[in-house]
Design a protein around this motif. Structure first.
Motif, PDB file in Angstrom:
ATOM      1  N   ALA A 240       0.871  -1.178   0.000  1.00 28.52           N
ATOM      2  CA  ALA A 240       0.000   0.000   0.000  1.00 28.52           C
ATOM      3  C   ALA A 240       0.906   1.225   0.000  1.00 28.52           C
ATOM      4  CB  ALA A 240      -0.909   0.004   1.218  1.00 28.52           C
ATOM      5  N   ARG A 241       0.753   2.086  -0.995  1.00 26.27           N
ATOM      6  CA  ARG A 241       1.642   3.233  -1.154  1.00 26.27           C
ATOM      7  C   ARG A 241       0.894   4.549  -0.954  1.00 26.27           C
ATOM      8  NH1 ARG A 241       3.694   7.135  -4.650  1.00 26.27           N
ATOM      9  NH2 ARG A 241       5.975   7.316  -4.600  1.00 26.27           N
ATOM     10  N   VAL A 242       1.465   5.431  -0.162  1.00 25.23           N
ATOM     11  CA  VAL A 242       0.901   6.760   0.039  1.00 25.23           C
ATOM     12  C   VAL A 242       1.240   7.617  -1.171  1.00 25.23           C
ATOM     13  CG1 VAL A 242       0.897   8.830   1.470  1.00 25.23           C
ATOM     14  CG2 VAL A 242       1.112   6.579   2.547  1.00 25.23           C
ATOM     15  N   GLN A 243       0.225   7.992  -1.929  1.00 36.13           N
ATOM     16  CA  GLN A 243       0.445   8.854  -3.092  1.00 36.13           C
ATOM     17  C   GLN A 243       0.314  10.325  -2.699  1.00 36.13           C
ATOM     18  OE1 GLN A 243       1.478   7.830  -6.012  1.00 36.13           O
ATOM     19  NE2 GLN A 243       1.466   9.837  -6.989  1.00 36.13           N
ATOM     20  N   TYR A 244      -0.684  10.621  -1.871  1.00 41.81           N
ATOM     21  CA  TYR A 244      -0.857  11.983  -1.359  1.00 41.81           C
ATOM     22  C   TYR A 244      -1.181  11.927   0.126  1.00 41.81           C
ATOM     23  CZ  TYR A 244      -1.177  13.503  -6.229  1.00 41.81           C
ATOM     24  OH  TYR A 244      -0.905  13.761  -7.551  1.00 41.81           O
ATOM     25  N   ASN A 245      -0.606  12.856   0.874  1.00 42.85           N
ATOM     26  CA  ASN A 245      -0.852  12.974   2.308  1.00 42.85           C
ATOM     27  C   ASN A 245      -0.953  14.447   2.662  1.00 42.85           C
ATOM     28  OD1 ASN A 245      -0.614  12.589   5.290  1.00 42.85           O
ATOM     29  ND2 ASN A 245       1.417  13.473   4.922  1.00 42.85           N
ATOM     30  N   SER A 246      -2.034  14.848   3.337  1.00 40.70           N
ATOM     31  CA  SER A 246      -2.172  16.255   3.682  1.00 40.70           C
ATOM     32  C   SER A 246      -3.204  16.433   4.784  1.00 40.70           C
ATOM     33  CB  SER A 246      -2.595  17.065   2.443  1.00 40.70           C
ATOM     34  OG  SER A 246      -2.368  18.440   2.639  1.00 40.70           O
ATOM     35  N   ALA A 247      -3.013  17.482   5.577  1.00 41.76           N
ATOM     36  CA  ALA A 247      -3.949  17.838   6.646  1.00 41.76           C
ATOM     37  C   ALA A 247      -3.960  19.344   6.803  1.00 41.76           C
ATOM     38  CB  ALA A 247      -3.538  17.174   7.965  1.00 41.76           C
ATOM     39  N   ASN A 248      -5.091  19.894   7.208  1.00 37.56           N
ATOM     40  CA  ASN A 248      -5.115  21.318   7.505  1.00 37.56           C
ATOM     41  C   ASN A 248      -4.577  21.555   8.918  1.00 37.56           C
ATOM     42  OD1 ASN A 248      -7.236  20.755   9.273  1.00 37.56           O
ATOM     43  ND2 ASN A 248      -8.822  21.472   7.851  1.00 37.56           N
ATOM     44  N   GLN A 249      -4.584  22.788   9.372  1.00 36.96           N
ATOM     45  CA  GLN A 249      -3.981  23.103  10.665  1.00 36.96           C
ATOM     46  C   GLN A 249      -4.669  22.360  11.806  1.00 36.96           C
ATOM     47  OE1 GLN A 249      -1.204  24.837  10.605  1.00 36.96           O
ATOM     48  NE2 GLN A 249      -0.905  24.440  12.793  1.00 36.96           N
ATOM     49  N   LEU A 250      -5.976  22.289  11.764  1.00 36.92           N
ATOM     50  CA  LEU A 250      -6.704  21.553  12.797  1.00 36.92           C
ATOM     51  C   LEU A 250      -6.376  20.068  12.740  1.00 36.92           C
ATOM     52  CD1 LEU A 250      -8.737  21.446  15.084  1.00 36.92           C
ATOM     53  CD2 LEU A 250     -10.585  21.392  13.363  1.00 36.92           C
TER      54      LEU A 250
END
Length: 330
Positions: A240-250
């Motif tokens: 399983a490969r992480v292609q995109y990872n992101s989170a906002n400030q919260l």
């Protein structure tokens, strides 16, 4: 008798069937994945047949009139091979492939290695062939990978943040649409931090998901029904490969990403061999902050190399081939 030629659109079904049963490939080499960005890359893929049976494939594109690459539009490249191919026969395939390219006045291949941990069975014959060809290493990076069958424990901070997210009532869900994550999290974050955009547009990732619904999966984290973090996973047979990872400030402050990846690693993909966080390079420079974050989940390094192969060096393989094969080829 081995026959080598350029890929034709009429080869699509045979190509895709071959990718499914080869020993060193994933769905990224399927034509519907490769061709989604055909407007960006001038395809120069090559197929190798023996008695009309497809035995090898090189996903590739043109760099200039004398150079091709395998494949800079994908996470990795390779010469794709049948499961039952053995070393000496693979060297013969490489020999015929390079000789064919040389006849087309292709002088050089920029060759990305396939990531070893994706292999279904051992498949380093091509790497040995690169050594015999005196291929030049021109780039070495690392990817951060968790061995899911022998995991290193998370750090205390990761466990504490995961527990914090649980206490706040953050929920992790798999969704079938990408709009929410792309528009509310991923695009704004990349724009703010790097003045960049995702490699795939929303339209492209949706198109790819429609073609590969079992391989491209989206997981989001929510607080009070509002998305605060997410990840896009490319799933293959063993990885399983992480292609995109992101989170906002919260999402960052609440531990949403910690909970998200804990659930993926410990539950959703626990049956896989590896969880691949990908590279941590910005313009070929190591982003140690990102690398350290991945390592706190227990990820460790695999090297991934890119070589330069001179096609004229195909002759260096002649002493390693069966005499009758060399005579047929001359």
């Amino acid at each position: 008798m081995i026959e080598v030629r350029k890929y034709l659109a009429s080869d699509k079904d045979a190509w895709d069937t071959f990718i499914d049963c080869s020993k060193n490939s994933t769905f990224l080499f399927k034509r519907d994945f490769m061709d989604y960005h055909k407007h960006k890359f001038d395809d120069f893929s090559v197929v190798v047949f023996d008695q009309h049976k497809l035995i090898a494939a090189l996903p590739a594109h043109s760099i200039d009139s004398q150079t091709i690459a395998s494949h800079l539009g994908l996470s990795y490249g390779s010469l794709i091979l049948q499961k039952d191919e053995k070393l000496q026969r693979i060297l013969l395939i490489i020999f015929e492939l390079l000789k064919f390219l040389r006849s087309l006045e292709i002088h050089k291949i920029i060759f990305q290695e396939f990531h070893q941990f994706y292999n279904t069975i051992p498949s380093d014959e091509v790497v040995y062939g690169l050594h015999l060809l005196k291929a030049e290493l021109n780039l070495r990076q690392i990817v951060s990978v968790i061995n899911l069958q022998d995991r290193i424990s998370y750090t205390k901070n990761r466990r504490r943040n995961r527990n914090k997210a649980l206490q706040l009532g953050i929920m992790v869900k798999e969704v079938s649409e990408f709009d929410e994550y792309w528009n509310e999290i991923l695009i704004p974050n990349l724009k703010e931090r790097y003045n960049a955009y995702p490699t795939h547009t929303l339209q492209e990732i949706t198109q790819l998901h429609d073609s590969f619904p079992e391989n491209i999966r989206q997981f989001n984290a929510y607080l009070n029904g509002k998305i605060i973090a997410g990840t896009t996973i490319f799933e293959s047979r063993n990885v399983a490969r992480v292609q995109y990872n992101s989170a906002n400030q919260l999402g960052k402050q609440s531990g949403a990403s910690d909970l998200l990846y804990s659930e993926l690693i410990e539950s959703v993909f626990k049956h896989k061999n590896y969880f691949d966080f990908g590279t941590s390079f910005d313009s070929d420079c190591m982003n140690f902050e990102l690398l350290n974050w991945k390592e706190t989940f227990g990820a460790r390094a695999f090297s991934v190399d890119t070589y330069e192969i001179k096609t004229e060096n195909y002759q260096l393989l002649m002493n390693y081939l069966p005499t009758e094969s060399v005579m047929e080829s001359l």
